[in-house]
Scaffold this active site. Sequence first.
Site, short mmCIF file in Angstrom:
data_model
loop_
_atom_site.label_atom_id
_atom_site.label_comp_id
_atom_site.label_asym_id
_atom_site.label_seq_id
_atom_site.Cartn_x
_atom_site.Cartn_y
_atom_site.Cartn_z
CB THR A 16 8.20 -7.02 8.33
OG1 THR A 16 6.99 -7.00 7.59
CG2 THR A 16 8.26 -5.79 9.20
CG ASP A 60 5.23 -8.28 1.24
OD1 ASP A 60 5.06 -7.20 1.80
OD2 ASP A 60 4.50 -9.28 1.45
CB SER A 61 6.04 -13.74 2.70
OG SER A 61 4.98 -13.40 3.55
CB SER A 62 1.91 -10.70 -0.18
OG SER A 62 1.86 -10.20 1.11
CB THR A 92 4.51 -12.65 9.58
OG1 THR A 92 3.99 -11.38 9.14
CG2 THR A 92 5.65 -12.44 10.54
CG ASP A 93 1.64 -10.86 5.17
OD1 ASP A 93 1.34 -10.68 6.36
OD2 ASP A 93 1.75 -9.94 4.35
CD GLN A 280 -15.80 -22.30 7.07
OE1 GLN A 280 -16.32 -21.44 7.77
NE2 GLN A 280 -16.29 -22.67 5.91
CB CYS A 281 -13.18 -24.99 14.14
SG CYS A 281 -14.94 -24.93 14.25
N1 ASP Z 1 3.99 -8.36 4.25
C1 ASP Z 1 5.08 -8.86 5.06
C2 ASP Z 1 5.51 -10.20 4.51
O1 ASP Z 1 4.86 -11.18 4.73
C3 ASP Z 1 4.65 -8.98 6.48
C4 ASP Z 1 5.72 -9.48 7.42
O2 ASP Z 1 6.82 -9.78 7.09
O3 ASP Z 1 5.43 -9.58 8.61
O4 ASP Z 1 6.50 -10.28 3.82
#
Ligand code: ASP
Length: 344
Positions: A16, A60-62, A92-93, A280-281
Amino acid sequence: MPKNQSSVLVIYTGGTLGMVYDKRKSGLVPFNFSQILAKVPELEHLSCELTVTSLPELIDSSNMKPAIWIQIAEKIVENYANYDGFVILHGTDTMAYTASAISFLLQGLTKPVIFTGAQLPVGAIRNDARRNLVTSIEIASAKDNQLAIVPEVSIFFNDVLLRGNRARKVESSQFDAFQSFNYPPLAKVGIHVKYDLQNILSPPPIFRPTLPLQLNENIGILKLYPGISQKMMESILDTENLKGIVLETYGAGNAPTSQWFLDTLTKALEKNIIVYNVSQCLGGKVQQGRYATGTKLKEMGLIGASDMTTEAAITKMMYLLAQNLPENELKKQLSLSLCGEMSE
Ligand code: ASP
């Protein structure tokens, strides 16, 4: 470059921070880094020399995958001698997964590798991108007595510096996207950057990564939930070539005691699949002997992952399984902290 001025290599991977809205694709897509630099003129005034490089494909890090983790780690190794620190711009993902993977691949760092990103793009009028970027560069170039202050893989976000393999993405709307539940911050930023030196890893005399850099992807994650069926478990544990599984258990590392459940796990263990028990905690740790439901797992040969995150557990397995260690050694290393990822 003036003598004593630090040099930082920024590696742009996408995310992002550097995205713009693309009408054709109906969403945010990454754009080129020179456009980012133009939006952060204050970078010109930092007292350090900046070099920017990008991955061949901005993502996109996804869409992140282990092959790209290797590319990032290789870029750092190739450029290691020429820079005082590294900043990785990343979505961030999956940032916590990437930071964990890089921490295992590049153990024994003597220089900072700081991941950062943003919840709002650098081009947005109100954004977190600019300050995350500027402060990450400042921390990556920070030295005391010619030695890096933070010689490890970390995530800088929303004025907090966290150990990379302890952090998790916990928030998708607010700016405080990351938290580390089981390890204190390495630094907090206000008017000054306040480092907590006792929380930061001490570097070895020289950085010597284990080459070639490689990861084994024949692993998986199996999350328990009340109602999980034998069929569901078997379909995961029967995956071809599976070498290891992160089993996300309840509480202090507890799991059902029904016979079918224990038999299904035993079958996997008999096929030499390593089972790594992660809770899972978010806070606290796996203690396989605390409840009878956990003791059984210990007796069966599951390895407790203490207070590790799932992100760290899965990438640690990928790293260790790629080392082709004898079984005893592999199990021993899984129970030890390799680079601050768990409390022993
Ligand atoms: N979908 C974005 C990614 O992980 C979200 C982000 O960057 O915050 O690339």
